[in-house]
Design a protein around this motif. Structure first.
Motif, short mmCIF file in Angstrom:
data_model
loop_
_atom_site.label_atom_id
_atom_site.label_comp_id
_atom_site.label_asym_id
_atom_site.label_seq_id
_atom_site.Cartn_x
_atom_site.Cartn_y
_atom_site.Cartn_z
N LEU A 1 116.09 82.69 22.09
CA LEU A 1 115.44 83.71 21.27
C LEU A 1 116.46 84.38 20.36
N HIS A 2 116.13 84.44 19.07
CA HIS A 2 117.03 85.07 18.10
C HIS A 2 116.50 86.42 17.61
N ALA A 3 115.18 86.50 17.38
CA ALA A 3 114.60 87.75 16.88
C ALA A 3 113.12 87.80 17.23
N VAL A 4 112.60 89.02 17.28
CA VAL A 4 111.18 89.24 17.57
C VAL A 4 110.62 90.19 16.52
N TYR A 5 109.51 89.80 15.93
CA TYR A 5 108.77 90.66 15.00
C TYR A 5 107.50 91.16 15.69
N ARG A 6 107.23 92.43 15.50
CA ARG A 6 105.96 93.02 15.95
C ARG A 6 105.29 93.62 14.73
N VAL B 1 113.23 78.15 14.20
CA VAL B 1 111.78 77.94 14.29
C VAL B 1 111.11 79.30 14.38
N ILE B 2 110.03 79.50 13.62
CA ILE B 2 109.20 80.68 13.83
C ILE B 2 107.92 80.24 14.53
N MET B 3 107.48 81.05 15.47
CA MET B 3 106.30 80.74 16.27
C MET B 3 105.65 82.06 16.70
N GLU C 1 98.17 82.54 11.92
CA GLU C 1 97.07 82.26 11.01
C GLU C 1 96.74 83.50 10.21
N PRO C 2 96.14 83.33 9.04
CA PRO C 2 95.72 84.50 8.28
C PRO C 2 94.77 85.38 9.10
N GLY C 3 95.02 86.67 9.03
CA GLY C 3 94.21 87.63 9.76
C GLY C 3 94.82 88.06 11.08
N ARG C 4 95.73 87.26 11.62
CA ARG C 4 96.35 87.62 12.90
C ARG C 4 97.48 88.62 12.68
N LEU C 5 97.79 89.39 13.72
CA LEU C 5 98.95 90.27 13.67
C LEU C 5 100.21 89.44 13.48
N ALA C 6 101.13 89.96 12.72
CA ALA C 6 102.39 89.24 12.46
C ALA C 6 103.36 89.48 13.61
N ASN C 7 102.97 88.98 14.79
CA ASN C 7 103.81 89.02 15.99
C ASN C 7 104.49 87.67 16.09
N ILE C 8 105.79 87.65 15.86
CA ILE C 8 106.49 86.39 15.62
C ILE C 8 107.80 86.35 16.40
N GLN C 9 108.10 85.16 16.93
CA GLN C 9 109.42 84.91 17.52
C GLN C 9 110.22 84.00 16.58
N VAL C 10 111.51 84.25 16.52
CA VAL C 10 112.42 83.37 15.81
C VAL C 10 113.29 82.71 16.87
N LYS D 1 106.02 91.01 2.63
CA LYS D 1 107.21 90.17 2.74
C LYS D 1 106.80 88.75 3.12
N ILE D 2 107.77 87.86 3.00
CA ILE D 2 107.62 86.49 3.48
C ILE D 2 108.63 86.27 4.59
N ILE D 3 108.19 85.70 5.70
CA ILE D 3 109.08 85.33 6.81
C ILE D 3 109.05 83.81 6.91
N ALA D 4 110.22 83.18 6.86
CA ALA D 4 110.28 81.72 6.78
C ALA D 4 111.37 81.17 7.68
N ALA D 5 111.23 79.89 8.01
CA ALA D 5 112.24 79.20 8.82
C ALA D 5 112.18 77.71 8.52
N SER D 6 113.10 76.98 9.10
CA SER D 6 113.11 75.52 8.87
C SER D 6 111.87 74.85 9.47
N MET D 7 111.27 75.48 10.48
CA MET D 7 110.08 74.92 11.09
C MET D 7 109.15 76.05 11.50
N LEU D 8 107.86 75.88 11.24
CA LEU D 8 106.84 76.82 11.72
C LEU D 8 106.03 76.10 12.78
N TYR D 9 105.94 76.71 13.96
CA TYR D 9 105.21 76.10 15.07
C TYR D 9 104.10 77.04 15.53
N THR D 10 102.89 76.53 15.61
CA THR D 10 101.78 77.31 16.17
C THR D 10 100.83 76.36 16.86
#
Length: 416
Positions: free
Chosen positions: A403-408, A53-55, A372-381, A2-11
């Motif tokens: 906080l709106h959502a959390v991906y593990r 924002v996804i981070m 980053e590529p290779g990292r676990l897709a642990n993401i906050q929205v 899948k693709i997870i996207a937002a108006s801004m990606l912060y890392t």
């Protein structure tokens, strides 16, 4: 996929990316870029969050989930009093733990994991006291490192605990949880036992986490074996015969003499350290985990943040437990620093402490902490309260983000 996207990606470590997206396969990030680019390269379903924002998920670098129900236990067990000193608090914790059964600890750990995830934390640096709970952690939906804790003075107690830890280490199987070793603190271990644990961590090439220089009482005890630790704590737990001779050394010096200062060492608290201590920690490559709200709650003081920064000590942040804090939210922790010490850390530095810094402290930087590529897709929205300015994304997240959502590993585990 899948693709997870937002108006801004912060890392951490990279400029914010407008219209940013990550591609996820088998729980890991395989590509990062603009949504348009990702859609053209990968023909996959998109989970998009316009205006958000996804981070990376938060990394809580120091937790004790076993103590999540501490506030309720105090009331139920008639121990709801306000400790006057650090030693009073330690004694209160010991009294309470003596009356707990395994089911109470299990419920406490599960609740701690749940509220951690619901506050955006996907990775923990957990101190585990009851080793029988180890299998439970694999059911909790968090990643991280579990540090097997040791406390004790007698040779027999040290041998039994070291054996139990060595056995527990064999149960880790390369899943989302990695092992570590935690000598509790210089004042709760004999010098010989501390040395044995350091040797075990070296033999297994495992990270070590230790509470260090948390209170003035600890410093006093390590220097001349006096003060409240000697007069109150040792008699309370029956350690009078193990009172060491004055050693004329700081807690950091004591750990260094035992061989416990290495690049694999994460020292928690470090409130009462000297410039010489910090220089020693820098020389040996140790990192520090800050727990500022816990320090304030226990009235032990504030760490010398600027000394750490000027020395270039790698820093992370943790909440400690609900025995000494109001929440397990890393957001609350860094917002406390932002409001209480506004000139010490920039917004970007604070978010780095809570993500990449925590991952580095736990020696999991190849797994979590950044998008980053290779990292676990642990993401906050995160939802900002208002329009996003690319030049102050970090400040906006700290000041108005919710906080709106959390991906593990690429799957939603919490959403509003």
């Amino acid at each position: 996929m899948k693709i997870i996207a937002a108006s801004m990606l912060y890392t951490s470590g990279r400029p914010p990316l407008e219209g940013g997206a990550v591609v996820v396969r088998d729980g890991r990030i395989i590509a990062v870029g603009s949504l348009d680019d990702m859609k053209s390269e990968f023909h996959l379903p998109v989970e998009e969050y316009p205006g958000y924002v996804i981070m990376p998920g938060m990394v809580n670098a120091h937790t004790h989930l076993e103590l999540t129900h501490f506030p309720a236990w105090k009331l139920r067990k008639g121990l709801d009093y306000a400790p006057r000193t650090y030693v009073d608090w330690i004694i209160q914790v010991i009294k309470l733990r003596r009356g707990l059964d395994r089911s109470e600890l299990e419920h406490s750990v599960r609740e701690g994991a749940r509220i951690s995830l619901e506050s955006g934390t996907t990775t923990i640096g957990e101190i585990l006291t009851d080793l029988s709970l180890l299998t439970l952690y694999r059911q909790l939906g968090v990643s991280g490192r579990i540090y097997c804790e040791a406390i004790g003075q007698s040779a027999q107690q040290g041998l039994e605990r070291r054996t139990a830890i060595a056995e527990a280490l064999t149960s880790f199987s390369g899943d989302s949880l990695s092992p570590g070793i935690s000598p509790h603190a210089p004042h709760t271990l004999s010098g010989e036992f501390l040395g044995d644990l350091v040797a075990l961590s070296e033999q297994r090439s495992l990270p070590l986490m230790i509470h260090l220089a948390e209170s003035a009482e600890e410093v006093e005890f390590c220097f001349d074996s006096s003060g409240k630790i000697a007069e109150q704590l040792y008699p309370f737990v029956g350690w009078e015969s193990y009172l060491p001779a004055p050693r004329r050394v700081s807690p950091v010096g004591l750990l260094q003499a035992a061989g416990g200062l290495t690049p694999r060492t994460s020292a928690v608290h470090c409130v009462h350290v000297t410039p010489a201590d910090v220089a020693c920690m820098r020389e040996y490559g140790a990192s520090i985990v800050l727990c500022p709200r816990s320090n304030e709650r226990l009235a032990v003081g504030a760490p010398p943040f600027m000394l750490f920064k000027s020395a270039g000590i790698p820093l992370a942040v943790g909440t400690d437990s609900l025995a000494s804090n109001d929440s397990l939210s890393v957001w609350d922790e860094i917002r406390y620093l932002y409001e209480r010490f506004p000139r010490l850390f920039s917004p970007d530095e604070l978010l780095a402490l809570a993500t990449a810094g925590g991952a580095r402290s736990l020696h999991l930087e190849q797994e979590v902490g950044t998008l980053e590529p290779g990292r676990l897709a642990n993401i906050q929205v995160i939802q900002p309260a208002g329009p996003l300015d690319k030049g102050r994304v970090a400040a906006t997240l700290l000041e108005t983000g919710s906080l709106h959502a959390v991906y593990r590993t690429g799957e939603v585990v919490h959403s509003l």
